[in-house]
Design an enzyme around this catalytic site. Structure first.
Site, mmCIF file in Angstrom:
data_model
loop_
_atom_site.group_PDB
_atom_site.id
_atom_site.type_symbol
_atom_site.label_atom_id
_atom_site.label_comp_id
_atom_site.label_asym_id
_atom_site.label_seq_id
_atom_site.Cartn_x
_atom_site.Cartn_y
_atom_site.Cartn_z
ATOM 1 N N LYS A 145 1.097 -1.147 -0.188
ATOM 2 C CA LYS A 145 0.164 -0.100 -0.040
ATOM 3 C C LYS A 145 0.837 1.228 -0.011
ATOM 4 O O LYS A 145 0.411 2.422 -0.720
ATOM 5 C CB LYS A 145 -0.914 0.042 1.145
ATOM 6 C CG LYS A 145 -1.778 -1.198 1.393
ATOM 7 C CD LYS A 145 -2.773 -1.259 0.238
ATOM 8 C CE LYS A 145 -4.058 -2.297 0.595
ATOM 9 N NZ LYS A 145 -3.775 -3.663 0.898
HETATM 10 C C1 LIG Z 1 -4.487 -4.770 0.393
HETATM 11 C C2 LIG Z 1 -3.758 -5.998 0.499
HETATM 12 C C3 LIG Z 1 -3.881 -7.142 -0.339
HETATM 13 C C4 LIG Z 1 -5.151 -6.904 -1.242
HETATM 14 O O1 LIG Z 1 -4.873 -6.041 -2.224
HETATM 15 P P1 LIG Z 1 -6.284 -5.548 -3.257
HETATM 16 O O2 LIG Z 1 -5.834 -4.544 -3.996
HETATM 17 O O3 LIG Z 1 -7.021 -4.920 -2.199
HETATM 18 O O4 LIG Z 1 -6.833 -6.993 -3.872
HETATM 19 C C5 LIG Z 1 -3.096 -8.219 -0.347
HETATM 20 N N1 LIG Z 1 -1.913 -8.346 0.416
HETATM 21 C C6 LIG Z 1 -1.941 -7.458 1.417
HETATM 22 C C7 LIG Z 1 -0.694 -7.567 2.370
HETATM 23 C C8 LIG Z 1 -2.691 -6.170 1.461
HETATM 24 O O5 LIG Z 1 -2.216 -5.352 2.308
#
Ligand SMILES: *Cc1c(COP(=O)(O)O)cnc(C)c1O
Length: 472
Positions: free
Chosen positions: A112
């Site tokens: 993120k």
């Molecule tokens: C947010 C997240 C996901 C999922 O990603 P999306 O874009 O919501 O499909 C997978 N793994 C981790 C560690 C995340 O923080």
């Protein structure tokens, strides 16, 4: 470039407007009117360029006419200077033809950070230019909240409200959200699931008066700019493995369908991607939808990969819109059915279009633990539970369709989920140095019931408080 809503009942807007708004006023999600295409030569030229160089090339056409290239470049450089690895998103080989693309070298140890670091700078830039404040709201299954708080904490123009499901995030995730000092940062532990938190955020946006009064701005992956920033690492990784002269397949640990949808966008922009493989934990709505065409919400299971404990994958709406030939009326019908009866059936033609590009595998808890152990035993690789779901799905995809290199998106650092790692391998990965002391800091958060009115009252009472105090 103009941006249109998947529900077709909001006027097209500029880049700046989609950046600040997040969700379209008709409840839909924004997409660009068209996708800029990069030819074979342009993509081949990315080989050897820095991450920031490639990011500049990819993002520039989407902001053209609104943000000057040198200003964009300054924000990109600052965003990626905060990463601990010079490549920003390095590739590590874990088996024959199988690679992990490590996206967790940012401050909060999950992918993120890659989009949020840029998003926060873009939002701050626009607010400063307009002399405006904004109220940043987001729902989190654990990682978005930490990344948003880290990215926005120093900024004067914003108040940040993050809703996370009480008791359903890991301790490291919670502490990253609750130990940051700042009058303008508010972590809310919602008595509900991630889906409840996400529904609450969408309801805030659909409340037109509140939206205007507080200048709400959404930072979930409903915000197009997050998806855009995430397309960059598909290009850098494909080129590092011999693209565009060779096709690559990607396996993506998936929750809200943002990260994998970014891969689909990269493909639309010209990157030769063979398959996009959705990897889910036992919250398998997407795997079921691909197998049967029936998208049906069931209960959420708590797993060791909490960032994927999601039923309603918001960004799937974007893919459905594209698979229906951008027919907004068809999308309105599907979304109304989802609201009324908790599900819908995808018609044969769009389902065929989706299956032509995507596969999906669901990985249960035992398989996840076994995969963490196997990757450690066979490759000396410590994979966090989300990444392990991806690796396990990748092995299954490889068994079906062997030759193309597979890249698994490594979405979180193993130190973020030390209990799951210790259970599977006996190893306890240490936190990187900048997070030492996380367990000693004081936590600040408010527990609120899953009640829209109470949440609105809470946000109304606190938004702008820090700035009023500073002014008085
Ligand atoms: C947010 C997240 C996901 C999922 O990603 P999306 O874009 O919501 O499909 C997978 N793994 C981790 C560690 C995340 O923080």
């Amino acid at each position: 470039m103009k941006y249109i809503s998947t529900r077709g009942e909001a006027p097209p807007v500029s880049f700046t407007e989609t950046l600040i708004a997040g969700l379209a006023p008709d409840g839909g999600l924004y997409l660009p009117e068209s996708y800029p295409e990069f030819g074979h030569g342009a993509i081949a030229d990315f080989a050897g360029q820095s991450y920031a160089d490639v990011a500049q090339a990819i993002v520039a056409p989407f902001v053209a006419g609104e943000i000057e290239p040198p200003i964009l470049r300054g924000m990109i450089d600052a965003a990626y200077a905060s990463f601990r690895h010079p490549a920003v998103a390095p590739l590590v080989q874990i088996d024959a033809n199988l690679f992990a693309l490590e996206l967790f070298h940012g401050r909060t140890l999950a992918f993120k950070d890659i989009a949020m670091q840029l998003l926060a700078r873009l939002i701050d830039h626009v607010l400063q230019a307009r002399g405006q404040r904004a109220t940043i709201v987001g729902a989190t299954s654990g990682d978005t909240g930490a990344a948003a708080i880290e990215a926005f904490r120093g900024l004067a123009q914003v108040d940040v409200f993050i809703l996370y499901p009480h008791g359903r995030v890991s301790e490291v995730q919670r502490r990253q959200m609750t130990t940051v000092e700042g009058d303008n940062i508010h972590a809310i532990a919602l008595e509900g699931t991630f889906d409840d938190a996400q529904a609450c955020i969408k309801a805030l946006f659909n409340h037109a008066n509140l939206r205007e009064e507080l200048k709400l701005s959404g930072v979930n992956s409903i915000n197009w700019v997050r998806i855009l920033a995430q397309t960059v690492y598909y290009f850098t990784s494909a080129v590092a493995l011999g693209g565009p002269n060779r096709k690559i397949s990607y396996v993506v640990p998936t929750g809200n369908f943002g990260d994998i949808f970014a891969g689909w966008i990269a493909k639309r922009m010209g990157l030769p991607i063979e398959r996009l493989v959705i990897a889910t934990n036992s919250n398998d709505i997407l795997a079921r939808a691909l197998a049967s065409g029936a998208y049906g919400v069931t209960g959420v299971h708590a797993t060791q990969s909490p960032s994927m404990d999601i039923q309603v994958s918001s960004n799937f709406e974007r893919l459905l819109f594209e698979a229906h030939g951008r027919n907004a009326g068809a999308l309105r019908t599907l979304m109304a059915r989802l609201r009324q009866s908790g599900g819908f059936t995808i018609e044969p033609a769009p389902l065929k279009a989706i299956r032509a590009e995507f596969d999906a595998f669901s990985v249960n808890e035992t398989e996840t633990t076994q995969e963490i152990a196997r990757a450690w035993r066979e490759a000396g690789y410590l994979a966090d539970p989300h990444t392990a779901v991806g690796i396990n799905a990748a092995r299954r995809a490889q068994a079906q369709n062997g030759k193309t290199p597979l890249v698994v998106l490594g979405t979180a650092h193993p130190a973020k989920f030390p209990d799951a790692i210790a259970l599977a391998t006996g190893q306890r990965p240490p936190l990187p140095a900048h997070l030492a002391g996380l367990f000693d800091k004081k936590e600040h958060f408010t527990i609120l019931p899953n009640d829209q009115k109470e949440i609105e009252r809470f946000i109304r009472a606190r938004a702008g408080q820090a700035s009023r105090r500073a002014a008085s």
